[in-house]
Design a protein around this motif. Structure first.
Motif, PDB file in Angstrom:
ATOM      1  N   TYR A 123       0.860  -1.183   0.000  1.00  0.00           N
ATOM      2  CA  TYR A 123       0.000   0.000   0.000  1.00  0.00           C
ATOM      3  C   TYR A 123       0.895   1.230   0.000  1.00  0.00           C
ATOM      4  O   TYR A 123       1.756   1.388   0.886  1.00  0.00           O
ATOM      5  CB  TYR A 123      -0.907   0.017   1.228  1.00  0.00           C
ATOM      6  N   SER A 124       0.721   2.101  -0.982  1.00  0.00           N
ATOM      7  CA  SER A 124       1.518   3.321  -1.097  1.00  0.00           C
ATOM      8  C   SER A 124       0.610   4.531  -0.955  1.00  0.00           C
ATOM      9  O   SER A 124      -0.178   4.820  -1.857  1.00  0.00           O
ATOM     10  CB  SER A 124       2.243   3.360  -2.445  1.00  0.00           C
ATOM     11  N   LEU A 125       0.727   5.206   0.163  1.00  0.00           N
ATOM     12  CA  LEU A 125      -0.047   6.428   0.350  1.00  0.00           C
ATOM     13  C   LEU A 125       0.600   7.572  -0.424  1.00  0.00           C
ATOM     14  O   LEU A 125      -0.060   8.297  -1.162  1.00  0.00           O
ATOM     15  CB  LEU A 125      -0.147   6.766   1.836  1.00  0.00           C
ATOM     16  N   ASN A 126       1.900   7.718  -0.236  1.00  0.00           N
ATOM     17  CA  ASN A 126       2.698   8.709  -0.960  1.00  0.00           C
ATOM     18  C   ASN A 126       4.164   8.290  -0.818  1.00  0.00           C
ATOM     19  O   ASN A 126       4.443   7.197  -0.306  1.00  0.00           O
ATOM     20  CB  ASN A 126       2.457  10.125  -0.417  1.00  0.00           C
ATOM     21  N   LYS A 127       5.079   9.121  -1.245  1.00  0.00           N
ATOM     22  CA  LYS A 127       6.490   8.739  -1.193  1.00  0.00           C
ATOM     23  C   LYS A 127       7.039   8.678   0.233  1.00  0.00           C
ATOM     24  O   LYS A 127       8.111   8.133   0.462  1.00  0.00           O
ATOM     25  CB  LYS A 127       7.332   9.706  -2.027  1.00  0.00           C
ATOM     26  N   PHE A 129       5.210   7.323   2.876  1.00  0.00           N
ATOM     27  CA  PHE A 129       4.628   6.234   3.664  1.00  0.00           C
ATOM     28  C   PHE A 129       4.177   5.107   2.744  1.00  0.00           C
ATOM     29  O   PHE A 129       3.267   5.269   1.928  1.00  0.00           O
ATOM     30  CB  PHE A 129       3.437   6.733   4.486  1.00  0.00           C
ATOM     31  N   ASN A 130       4.855   3.965   2.862  1.00  0.00           N
ATOM     32  CA  ASN A 130       4.520   2.746   2.132  1.00  0.00           C
ATOM     33  C   ASN A 130       4.490   1.580   3.114  1.00  0.00           C
ATOM     34  O   ASN A 130       5.316   1.511   4.027  1.00  0.00           O
ATOM     35  CB  ASN A 130       5.552   2.454   1.045  1.00  0.00           C
ATOM     36  N   VAL A 131       3.539   0.686   2.929  1.00  0.00           N
ATOM     37  CA  VAL A 131       3.415  -0.498   3.782  1.00  0.00           C
ATOM     38  C   VAL A 131       3.386  -1.732   2.891  1.00  0.00           C
ATOM     39  O   VAL A 131       2.722  -1.741   1.857  1.00  0.00           O
ATOM     40  CB  VAL A 131       2.122  -0.467   4.627  1.00  0.00           C
ATOM     41  N   GLN A 132       4.146  -2.761   3.269  1.00  0.00           N
ATOM     42  CA  GLN A 132       4.023  -4.034   2.570  1.00  0.00           C
ATOM     43  C   GLN A 132       3.902  -5.157   3.592  1.00  0.00           C
ATOM     44  O   GLN A 132       4.563  -5.148   4.629  1.00  0.00           O
ATOM     45  CB  GLN A 132       5.180  -4.272   1.605  1.00  0.00           C
ATOM     46  N   ALA A 133       3.028  -6.116   3.292  1.00  0.00           N
ATOM     47  CA  ALA A 133       2.749  -7.217   4.205  1.00  0.00           C
ATOM     48  C   ALA A 133       2.778  -8.519   3.424  1.00  0.00           C
ATOM     49  O   ALA A 133       2.234  -8.609   2.320  1.00  0.00           O
ATOM     50  CB  ALA A 133       1.387  -7.033   4.870  1.00  0.00           C
ATOM     51  N   GLY A 134       3.408  -9.534   4.008  1.00  0.00           N
ATOM     52  CA  GLY A 134       3.519 -10.835   3.365  1.00  0.00           C
ATOM     53  C   GLY A 134       4.939 -11.353   3.489  1.00  0.00           C
ATOM     54  O   GLY A 134       5.575 -11.200   4.536  1.00  0.00           O
ATOM     55  N   GLN A 135       5.437 -11.952   2.427  1.00  0.00           N
ATOM     56  CA  GLN A 135       6.799 -12.486   2.411  1.00  0.00           C
ATOM     57  C   GLN A 135       7.659 -11.606   1.522  1.00  0.00           C
ATOM     58  O   GLN A 135       7.356 -11.408   0.345  1.00  0.00           O
ATOM     59  CB  GLN A 135       6.797 -13.933   1.903  1.00  0.00           C
ATOM     60  N   PHE A 136       8.755 -11.090   2.085  1.00  0.00           N
ATOM     61  CA  PHE A 136       9.627 -10.158   1.377  1.00  0.00           C
ATOM     62  C   PHE A 136      10.987 -10.171   2.059  1.00  0.00           C
ATOM     63  O   PHE A 136      11.204 -10.886   3.046  1.00  0.00           O
ATOM     64  CB  PHE A 136       9.032  -8.743   1.398  1.00  0.00           C
ATOM     65  N   SER A 176       6.298  -4.403   6.887  1.00  0.00           N
ATOM     66  CA  SER A 176       7.317  -3.358   6.889  1.00  0.00           C
ATOM     67  C   SER A 176       6.724  -2.043   6.415  1.00  0.00           C
ATOM     68  O   SER A 176       5.740  -2.020   5.664  1.00  0.00           O
ATOM     69  CB  SER A 176       8.507  -3.740   6.007  1.00  0.00           C
ATOM     70  N   VAL A 177       7.317  -0.945   6.857  1.00  0.00           N
ATOM     71  CA  VAL A 177       6.961   0.396   6.404  1.00  0.00           C
ATOM     72  C   VAL A 177       8.239   1.087   5.952  1.00  0.00           C
ATOM     73  O   VAL A 177       9.321   0.834   6.503  1.00  0.00           O
ATOM     74  CB  VAL A 177       6.266   1.211   7.518  1.00  0.00           C
ATOM     75  N   PHE A 178       8.121   1.953   4.947  1.00  0.00           N
ATOM     76  CA  PHE A 178       9.306   2.649   4.452  1.00  0.00           C
ATOM     77  C   PHE A 178       8.870   3.867   3.643  1.00  0.00           C
ATOM     78  O   PHE A 178       7.717   3.982   3.216  1.00  0.00           O
ATOM     79  CB  PHE A 178      10.174   1.719   3.597  1.00  0.00           C
ATOM     80  N   GLY A 179       9.825   4.770   3.427  1.00  0.00           N
ATOM     81  CA  GLY A 179       9.533   5.960   2.649  1.00  0.00           C
ATOM     82  C   GLY A 179      10.581   7.034   2.857  1.00  0.00           C
ATOM     83  O   GLY A 179      11.574   6.856   3.573  1.00  0.00           O
ATOM     84  N   ASP A 180      10.364   8.171   2.218  1.00  0.00           N
ATOM     85  CA  ASP A 180      11.256   9.320   2.359  1.00  0.00           C
ATOM     86  C   ASP A 180      10.909  10.090   3.628  1.00  0.00           C
ATOM     87  O   ASP A 180       9.734  10.279   3.945  1.00  0.00           O
ATOM     88  CB  ASP A 180      11.132  10.259   1.157  1.00  0.00           C
TER      89      ASP A 180
END
Length: 378
Positions: A123-127, A129-136, A176-180
């Protein structure tokens, strides 16, 4: 009872509210269906990596294991398919996407807990805040940030695989969450929580979750510095930790000559050694550490011919101490790149492994291996 009725009323009103928001976001002439699907797409990618390897060390097979010729006859050379990856990416709309990555080359051996690599929803709200869930792959270093289908030499570093086996990196299941962090995009964050018992497992192997965080900065356009830290466990072990620092820089020497420099240091708890140790009383888990660094310079010549786009000359040096038997690895490599961005490349080189102490009949034995490798990105 009143709070429950209030929650039900709010839940029932959410779909109507969402529809109202969607309708106010549409331009004249659009429909709700078009708004939901206007960025929907499906893309396929992959990489095929095949190689020929030959052991240059007497009584050491192509897997790096020393053997007794009176008892066994090892394989000194072989053709291999190391990777046959297919990636499917689906963009659902401007916020949601899904990614699936499988390595079908794992079927050539024991495929248990292998084959499936990535399987996550993003899920990408904007640059910011991004969230990814699962296997990575948790972002715990340079090799986790780089695309999985670009391999500049014969393989990843020794520390990458050792830290992966211990649950610190490689493919894991979690969130995980990530972003600028800033508007310029030269300061980034990565953080997450995951099971820590590696990929394709039905459930976690304990009630403790691994946590990690990474801060990455680019003070100059061609310089990136990252700092990582994590904590967690594996199986019934006590809580351990891992940390590291890495740097990447690109230097333009001339119009056709470029220099890429990569370096990384990491230290982490060796859960596998701790869990396997039967000595009593068992030492503190802080005594079970693995640590090491590597330096990876790559000199690139931009040839820009129709059939040969570039050539790369590299020599990765790695020092890695695992199980108190330090290992030095040197990998001189030459790459001929026939299509831009490694879409077609022929690589050849030698892996030179030097252990402080050679242990007969194991893979902890000094050896040399020559390889010729062809990889195609799809």
């Amino acid at each position: 009872m009143k709070p429950l009725l209030l929650l039900l009323a709010i839940a029932c009103s959410l779909p109507a509210y969402a529809q109202q928001v969607d309708e106010t976001s549409l331009s004249e002439g659009d429909t709700i269906t078009n708004f939901s699907a206007y960025k929907r797409s499906l893309s396929f990618a992959g990489v095929v990596q095949t190689r020929y390897v030959a052991s240059l060390t007497r009584h050491v097979d192509v897997n790096g294991k020393h053997y007794d010729p009176a008892v066994d006859k090892g394989t000194s050379n072989s053709f291999l398919v190391k990777r046959a990856r297919i990636m499917v990416k689906a963009n659902i709309n401007d916020h949601f996407s899904a990614n699936i990555l499988a390595n079908f080359a794992d079927f050539s051996g024991n495929p248990a807990n292998k084959v499936l690599e990535n399987a996550f929803i993003k899920y990408s709200l904007n640059k910011h805040f991004n969230v990814q869930a699962g296997q990575f792959r948790p972002f715990m270093g340079i090799e986790d940030i780089m695309p999985v289908d670009i391999i500049r030499t014969v393989d990843f570093s020794n520390q990458y695989y050792a830290f992966g086996k211990n649950g610190w990196q490689s493919f894991q299941v979690g969130l995980s969450v990530f972003g600028d962090i800033n508007a310029q995009g030269n300061l980034r964050y990565y953080a997450g929580v995951y099971n820590g018992n590696n990929r394709n497992e039905n459930t976690d192997d304990d009630d403790t979750k691994n946590l990690y965080a990474r801060i990455e900065t680019s003070p100059l356009d061609d310089l990136t510095i990252g700092v990582n830290a994590g904590t967690g466990s594996l199986g019934k072990s006590a809580i351990g930790n891992a940390y590291g620092i890495d740097a990447t820089t690109r230097i333009s020497l001339s119009r056709k000559w470029k220099l890429l420099l990569m370096g990384e240091y990491k230290s982490g708890t060796d859960f596998i050694a701790y869990n396997a140790d039967t000595v009593r009383p068992k030492p503190a888990i802080s005594q079970y550490r693995m640590k090491g660094f590597y330096f990876f310079p790559t000199l690139r010549y931009e040839y820009h011919r129709p059939r040969v786009r570039a050539m790369e000359f590299s020599a990765r040096y790695e020092y890695f101490d695992e199980n108190s038997n330090p290992r030095q690895t040197i990998v001189p490599n030459v790459s001929f790149i026939f299509a831009d961005n490694f879409y077609a490349a022929l690589q050849t080189g030698v892996t030179i492994d030097l252990f402080k102490k050679d242990i007969p009949l194991t893979t902890n034995y000094s050896r040399n291996l020559v390889y010729v490798q062809l990889q195609i990105r799809i």
